[in-house]
Design a protein around this motif. Structure first.
Motif: not given
Length: 64
Positions: A25, A28-32, A34-36, A38
């Motif tokens: 969390l 830098d890969k948090k957004d990636e 979270v998208e996976k 989702r």
């Protein structure tokens, strides 16, 4: 395994999971990540909807 041993192992496993989640969390890969997650949850929801609809159709055919 005694009760206290199980409690210690459970605490260690929980702490390790917490550290891993915290690391992801804050990375830098948090957004990636979270998208996976989702995308995977949407695929799982769609799979369950299809199974539910299939079961419902089969049940209706059986009762008709």
């Amino acid at each position: 395994m005694s009760t206290s041993s199980k409690a210690v192992v459970s605490f260690i496993v929980g702490a390790a999971v917490g550290v891993a989640v915290g690391y992801f969390l804050n990375s830098d890969k948090k957004d990636e990540l979270v998208e996976k997650l989702r995308d995977q949850s949407e695929k799982l929801k769609e799979k369950w909807r299809k199974k539910k609809d299939q079961f419902q159709d089969e049940l209706e055919n059986e009762l008709a």
